[in-house]
Motif scaffolding. Structure first.
Motif, PDB file in Angstrom:
ATOM      1  N   THR A  79       0.832  -1.214   0.000  1.00 58.92           N
ATOM      2  CA  THR A  79       0.000   0.000   0.000  1.00 58.92           C
ATOM      3  C   THR A  79       0.865   1.262   0.000  1.00 58.92           C
ATOM      4  O   THR A  79       0.465   2.293  -0.542  1.00 58.92           O
ATOM      5  N   ALA A  80       2.054   1.177   0.585  1.00 59.22           N
ATOM      6  CA  ALA A  80       2.967   2.332   0.512  1.00 59.22           C
ATOM      7  C   ALA A  80       3.423   2.533  -0.934  1.00 59.22           C
ATOM      8  O   ALA A  80       3.417   3.660  -1.451  1.00 59.22           O
ATOM      9  N   ALA A  81       3.779   1.444  -1.592  1.00 55.93           N
ATOM     10  CA  ALA A  81       4.204   1.555  -2.996  1.00 55.93           C
ATOM     11  C   ALA A  81       3.057   2.089  -3.854  1.00 55.93           C
ATOM     12  O   ALA A  81       3.264   2.927  -4.746  1.00 55.93           O
ATOM     13  N   ALA A  82       1.849   1.619  -3.575  1.00 53.38           N
ATOM     14  CA  ALA A  82       0.672   2.095  -4.311  1.00 53.38           C
ATOM     15  C   ALA A  82       0.553   3.610  -4.167  1.00 53.38           C
ATOM     16  O   ALA A  82       0.343   4.337  -5.154  1.00 53.38           O
ATOM     17  N   ALA A  83       0.709   4.092  -2.936  1.00 55.96           N
ATOM     18  CA  ALA A  83       0.572   5.529  -2.677  1.00 55.96           C
ATOM     19  C   ALA A  83       1.617   6.324  -3.460  1.00 55.96           C
ATOM     20  O   ALA A  83       1.311   7.373  -4.037  1.00 55.96           O
ATOM     21  N   PHE A  84       2.847   5.821  -3.500  1.00 57.36           N
ATOM     22  CA  PHE A  84       3.885   6.519  -4.275  1.00 57.36           C
ATOM     23  C   PHE A  84       3.492   6.639  -5.742  1.00 57.36           C
ATOM     24  O   PHE A  84       3.905   7.567  -6.427  1.00 57.36           O
ATOM     25  N   GLY A  85       2.676   5.704  -6.205  1.00 56.67           N
ATOM     26  CA  GLY A  85       2.253   5.738  -7.605  1.00 56.67           C
ATOM     27  C   GLY A  85       0.955   6.483  -7.837  1.00 56.67           C
ATOM     28  O   GLY A  85       0.458   6.527  -8.968  1.00 56.67           O
ATOM     29  N   GLY A  86       0.356   7.032  -6.782  1.00 54.13           N
ATOM     30  CA  GLY A  86      -0.880   7.797  -6.960  1.00 54.13           C
ATOM     31  C   GLY A  86      -2.154   7.003  -6.726  1.00 54.13           C
ATOM     32  O   GLY A  86      -3.246   7.453  -7.077  1.00 54.13           O
ATOM     33  N   THR A  87      -2.014   5.834  -6.123  1.00 55.17           N
ATOM     34  CA  THR A  87      -3.197   5.021  -5.820  1.00 55.17           C
ATOM     35  C   THR A  87      -3.542   5.191  -4.342  1.00 55.17           C
ATOM     36  O   THR A  87      -2.683   5.036  -3.470  1.00 55.17           O
ATOM     37  N   THR A  88      -4.801   5.506  -4.066  1.00 53.44           N
ATOM     38  CA  THR A  88      -5.207   5.772  -2.691  1.00 53.44           C
ATOM     39  C   THR A  88      -6.200   4.745  -2.150  1.00 53.44           C
ATOM     40  O   THR A  88      -6.617   4.842  -0.997  1.00 53.44           O
ATOM     41  N   THR A  89      -6.611   3.806  -2.984  1.00 58.32           N
ATOM     42  CA  THR A  89      -7.512   2.735  -2.535  1.00 58.32           C
ATOM     43  C   THR A  89      -7.130   1.453  -3.263  1.00 58.32           C
ATOM     44  O   THR A  89      -6.846   1.490  -4.466  1.00 58.32           O
ATOM     45  N   ILE A  90      -7.156   0.352  -2.538  1.00 57.14           N
ATOM     46  CA  ILE A  90      -7.031  -0.952  -3.203  1.00 57.14           C
ATOM     47  C   ILE A  90      -8.232  -1.808  -2.818  1.00 57.14           C
ATOM     48  O   ILE A  90      -8.875  -1.574  -1.784  1.00 57.14           O
ATOM     49  N   ILE A  91      -8.536  -2.766  -3.669  1.00 59.19           N
ATOM     50  CA  ILE A  91      -9.408  -3.858  -3.222  1.00 59.19           C
ATOM     51  C   ILE A  91      -8.627  -5.147  -3.446  1.00 59.19           C
ATOM     52  O   ILE A  91      -8.227  -5.485  -4.559  1.00 59.19           O
TER      53      ILE A  91
END
Ligand code: URP
Ligand code: ZN
Length: 483
Positions: A79-91
């Motif tokens: 989720t940290a890597a996701a945030a660095f890429g501009g993603t703020t939600t995962i399912i």
């Protein structure tokens, strides 16, 4: 009470594209307008930048274990890597243990595993592997627990594959409850037979993985899934479409106005079989299912994104390292050295999704910024019951906002990414655009190359039944029934 004013950016949603200021109060968007003149705890100058809804990646596998190994990325690192890429939600997924466990206890297990581990907000789909005993009833109570998407695998026999009877029964529950069915569409039996044939011929090096998964194994399962869903009256979301043939089956269904939705992933848009065919064991980096196809398929997938036949780009992020060098992990991809059957399936990409799609979609002139937003955020939110809380920039929506600078050019590399994998499928690729400020529920979580928040702040999202599940009722050939 905290406030944040984003000034002068180009606010782009799936429906609009205009210059505006955005006022955030605490966790939500309070006001959108021109030249807002108010004081705020923090003012961000967004002139020359896009202000877009935070990305939503609805297909991730974090902290996923099976008998063989565990994914390299945990809920925390992923989720940290996701945030660095501009993603703020995962399912991500909860998974019913080989048909031997109530989906409700599978959900409890997964919720406690994710609790306190995520940097960004997260929802869960439920992987259904069996319907014995009370499980069908249990499945029908999942939406009340915030799980409104049921994933079925037509692949991986002896592991998570379900037969048509089970698939159909689950689809009927989806039709009845308003949930959406997600499908991994590959014919598991045919793949097993072809794999055995390749093994007897001694064809076991990594690149033979794709030979065991021909296009027809995907298109057959896609067509079967569509027919079963049509018969059951359930909305269907086909995961990770990789090939022209499968896409054509989807396009045909969509011409009949069936309630069918499709996803593809960056690995199918940017990588190709030609890239790994001669790589020896390095081809293991690319091993995932469905496999990464011949380059010619990419053109058709991009057309699908442009035409609307494909509604979502997610990652299917499922990361395994090429080295077996971390004490908390097993052999990772090295497990399959010399035998593709043992290579853990999956590729990383949670951090690169937005930049890649911006490059291949907007910079390449295939579609406008609003379509980029639709594919990466709005459609995922709508299909999985998160809209308009997530997936848009609107008054009352969660302040999940990315300030996207269109100008910087960066080079994707494992040396600089934040995913817990020792390779990047897109190594060396130069991309335009960067999520310079990433905001989740009003909190700046990433700024430039700095992480500004701690894991654990992410909240579980109870998904509602998606709007698509209650439209297109005319497609139902049967009246919904109670399970
Ligand atoms: O190869 C893949 N896609 N691995 C992740 C699990 C799945 O099939 O979605
Ligand atoms: Zn997956």
């Amino acid at each position: 009470m905290s406030s944040l004013l984003i000034k002068g950016g180009r606010v782009v949603t799936a429906a609009a594209d205009h210059e505006a200021d955005v006022l955030v109060v605490d966790e939500t968007i309070r006001l959108i307008g021109s030249n807002l003149e108010m004081t705020a705890d923090r003012v961000i100058d967004a002139k020359g930048k896009f202000v877009i809804p935070g990305g939503i990646d609805v297909h991730t596998h974090l902290s996923m274990s099976d008998e063989k190994d565990t994914t390299a990325d945990t809920f925390a690192s992923g989720t940290a890597a996701a945030a660095f890429g501009g993603t703020t939600t995962i399912i991500d997924f909860a998974r019913q243990e080989r048909g031997r466990e109530s989906p409700l206890s599978a959900l409890d297990r997964r919720l406690s595993q994710a609790q306190g581990q995520c940097l960004i907000d997260y929802g869960l789909h439920m992987v259904i592997t069996g319907i014995s005993g009370t499980y069908l009833n249990d499945i029908s109570s999942l939406p009340a627990r915030g799980v409104t998407s049921f994933k079925l695998f037509l692949a991986y026999p002896g592991e998570v594959m379900v037969d048509d009877a089970t698939a159909f029964a689950v689809m009927r529950v989806a039709a009845h409850t308003g949930a959406i069915v997600m499908l991994h569409a590959e014919n598991g039996h045919a793949i097993a037979a072809l794999t055995a044939e390749l093994a007897t011929q001694g064809k076991l090096s990594a690149s033979f993985h794709s030979k065991a998964h021909p296009h027809l194994t995907e298109s057959e399962a896609t067509q079967r899934g569509i027919a079963l869903a049509q018969l059951a009256g359930a909305p269907l979301y086909i995961c990770h479409v990789s090939s022209q043939l499968a896409l054509e089956a989807i396009e045909t269904a969509k011409t009949k106005a069936l309630n069918i939705w499709a996803e593809t992933c960056p690995q199918y848009l940017f990588a190709a079989e030609e890239d790994y065919a001669d790589l020896g064991f390095e081809a293991a980096k690319y091993v995932c299912s469905p496999p990464i196809r011949e380059r010619a398929n990419q053109v058709r997938l991009w057309q699908g994104l442009m035409s609307g036949a494909i509604a979502v780009v997610s990652t299917d992020h499922c990361s395994y390292r090429m080295q077996s060098d971390l004490p908390d992990l097993g052999l990772q991809k090295t497990m399959g050295r010399g035998d593709f059957r043992k290579i853990p399936n999956g590729v990383p990409g949670i951090e690169n999704r937005m930049q890649l799609l911006y490059e291949g979609g907007v910079v390449a002139g295939r579609f406008a910024m609003s379509r980029f937003v639709e594919l990466t955020s709005t459609n995922p939110a709508k299909l999985f019951g998160l809209f308009p809380k997530k997936g848009t920039i609107d008054v009352g929506s969660d302040a999940d906002i990315v300030i996207w600078d269109p100008d910087p050019i960066s080079t994707i590399s494992a040396a600089s990414h934040h995913m817990r994998v020792d390779y990047n499928l897109y190594e060396g690729m130069r991309v335009h655009g960067s999520p310079t400020v990433v905001i989740s529920r009003g909190e700046v979580i990433v700024e430039g190359d700095q992480l500004r928040a701690s894991v654990g702040r992410g909240r579980f999202l109870a998904c509602t039944t998606p709007a698509v599940a209650t439209t297109n009722q005319e497609n139902q050939m049967l009246e919904p029934i109670s399970p």
